[in-house]
Design a protein around this motif. Structure first.
Motif, short mmCIF file in Angstrom:
data_model
loop_
_atom_site.label_atom_id
_atom_site.label_comp_id
_atom_site.label_asym_id
_atom_site.label_seq_id
_atom_site.Cartn_x
_atom_site.Cartn_y
_atom_site.Cartn_z
N LEU A 93 -3.79 1.13 -2.97
CA LEU A 93 -3.06 -0.42 -3.02
C LEU A 93 -2.32 -0.29 -4.33
O LEU A 93 -2.64 0.04 -5.72
N TYR A 121 0.79 -1.16 0.05
CA TYR A 121 -0.01 -0.10 0.12
C TYR A 121 1.00 1.20 0.06
O TYR A 121 1.98 1.17 0.52
N ARG A 154 -5.11 6.03 1.58
CA ARG A 154 -4.48 4.75 1.12
C ARG A 154 -4.66 4.21 -0.19
O ARG A 154 -5.91 4.03 -0.51
#
Length: 452
Positions: A256, A245, A254
């Motif tokens: 990915l 992340y 956040r």
């Protein structure tokens, strides 16, 4: 006294305690002396004689006496941990409280052999803000070297203290400082065979701890971007493959990056913050790849039957250091940023090397060395010369550099059923080692750039 020249600080990250509204820098009373007038930093020497400096409590109203003392204590602790300064004991002071707008009695401080003196004050403004000011004095010349004042919200007093310590450090050494920085690390709680690991962030001295993940998933090896307040980290959820992340510390957003089966360390950023370099396992071998964070395109940099892992860029982006067992044991290698011309640089007899990290100054590479059942944290020059072990014990690992390249943080595991990892710092002399307090056990530290 001198007039004040107004400067403005850039906006702080949202996770900072509060915004400092403005910074006013005072010009010196006379032309400043050269930065080397009081102390000269030379880390190639075996020992460094720390500079005696006096930092009395900041003058404050009766209701803020403790705050004035706390600010002085944080400044003193910052400077002491650097290994370059020796704050004098307040009990020895002849003058206990000094108005920063008045010249001190320099004779009183010469008796104590103080070479530098910091005076300061803190007051509450009608709008509720704090006004903190300081002045740095050359005791033997009897002159002011620098002075600043700040306006901020009361809960941001610790950050003001760190910024003042930075200003003192930089004025007296001529080098960048590192106190107004943060550490992201893995907070560990629970029994040894079932640790809950959460991503956390704190000031570099262990204060103001905040949690970035909830502990639902295992998190490992956070890495700070060298160009902004972003980190990459690995996360394992249940039986899933490891995910990487990208977390923006300022916004909390956040993202990915991807799933990476077989990955053991999170990627490290390139100096531009737009790319990461990492080790990926394919067909039984681990090789080093480069990923563009915008396009997610990967480029293979090594192609060998060995295990190549833990890459780290040089600060100019031209080279990469990594660990590999291609010679039969884990050793350190350097190659061009495109994967060209790999060269082995570690040759300790009977030793294996891991977790290399290039210094922000470019002059040294930190590493973990295992030899004779002990784990040491050391440094080596990029050409393989000048290897030095700074500290050694049962289990040390994971060095990370302060942004000025003068101090390392790492984690040290303690043996036994109740043992666990703790965070420590050590300077390049190897003589100044300090434990950094954390709420529980702590591992995998990563040092931020200066917040600015």
């Amino acid at each position: 006294m001198t007039g004040l020249i107004t400067k403005n600080l850039s906006r702080l990250p949202r996770l900072a305690a509060a915004a400092i509204v403005s910074l006013l820098a005072a010009g010196a009373m006379i032309a400043p002396q050269p930065a080397s007038a009081l102390v000269e930093v030379d880390v190639t020497r075996g020992t460094i004689q720390p500079l005696p400096i006096a930092i009395p409590a900041f003058v404050a109203a009766a209701t803020d006496v403790q705050l004035g003392a706390d600010i002085a204590n944080v400044i003193s602790a910052d400077l002491k941990r650097s290994g370059l300064f020796q704050p004098l004991e307040p009990a020895s002071f002849i003058q206990a409280a000094i108005d920063p707008n008045q010249s001190p009695n320099f004779a009183d401080w010469r008796i104590l052999n103080a070479q530098a003196l910091v005076t300061g004050g803190v007051t509450r403004q009608p709008d509720g803000r704090l006004r903190a000011e300081f002045r740095l004095w050359d005791i033997f010349a009897g002159q002011q070297m620098t002075g600043q004042q700040f306006f901020t919200t009361p809960d941001n007093w610790r950050r003001v203290a760190h910024i003042i310590a930075d200003a003192i450090y930089e004025r007296l050494t001529g080098e960048r400082s590192y106190f107004d920085t943060r550490i992201v690390f893995v907070d560990e709680t629970g029994p040894k065979d079932g640790r809950v690991k959460k991503l956390a962030i704190m000031d570099q001295d262990g204060a103001n701890v905040r949690y970035l993940t909830r502990g639902n998933d295992l998190v490992l090896t956070p890495r700070f971007s060298p160009s902004n307040q972003e980190v990459t980290y690995m996360s394992y959820g249940g039986n899933e493959q490891p995910k990487v992340y990208l977390l923006n510390i300022e916004t909390g957003q956040r993202e990915l990056v991807g799933d990476f089966p077989g990955m053991t360390f999170a990627p490290r950023f390139a100096p531009d913050g737009q790319r990461v370099v990492m080790s990926l396992q394919q067909e039984g071998n681990a090789n080093i790849f480069l990923m563009d964070l915008r396009s997610r395109k990967t480029t293979r940099l090594t192609d060998s039957a060995s295990i190549d892992t833990s890459p780290s860029y040089s600060p100019d982006g031209s080279q990469i250091v990594f660990e590999s067992d291609r010679g039969g044991s884990q050793q350190l290698y350097i190659m061009g940023a495109d994967g060209s011309n790999p060269q082995r640089i570690s040759f300790g007899q009977g030793a294996s090397y891991s977790t290399p990290v290039w210094s922000p100054r470019g002059d040294l590479i930190a590493f973990t060395r295992r030899s004779g059942g002990q784990f040491g944290i050391g440094v080596i020059k990029p050409d393989g010369s000048g290897e030095r072990i700074l500290t050694e014990s049962f289990h040390n690992e994971g060095p990370t550099w302060a942004p000025n390249g003068r101090v390392l943080m790492f984690f040290r595991d303690t043996p036994g059923a109740n043992g666990g990892p703790q965070l420590w710092t050590i300077d390049l002399s190897g003589y100044n080692e300090y434990r950094v307090p954390t709420p529980a056990f702590g591992s995998d530290p990563a040092w931020s750039p200066l917040i600015n």
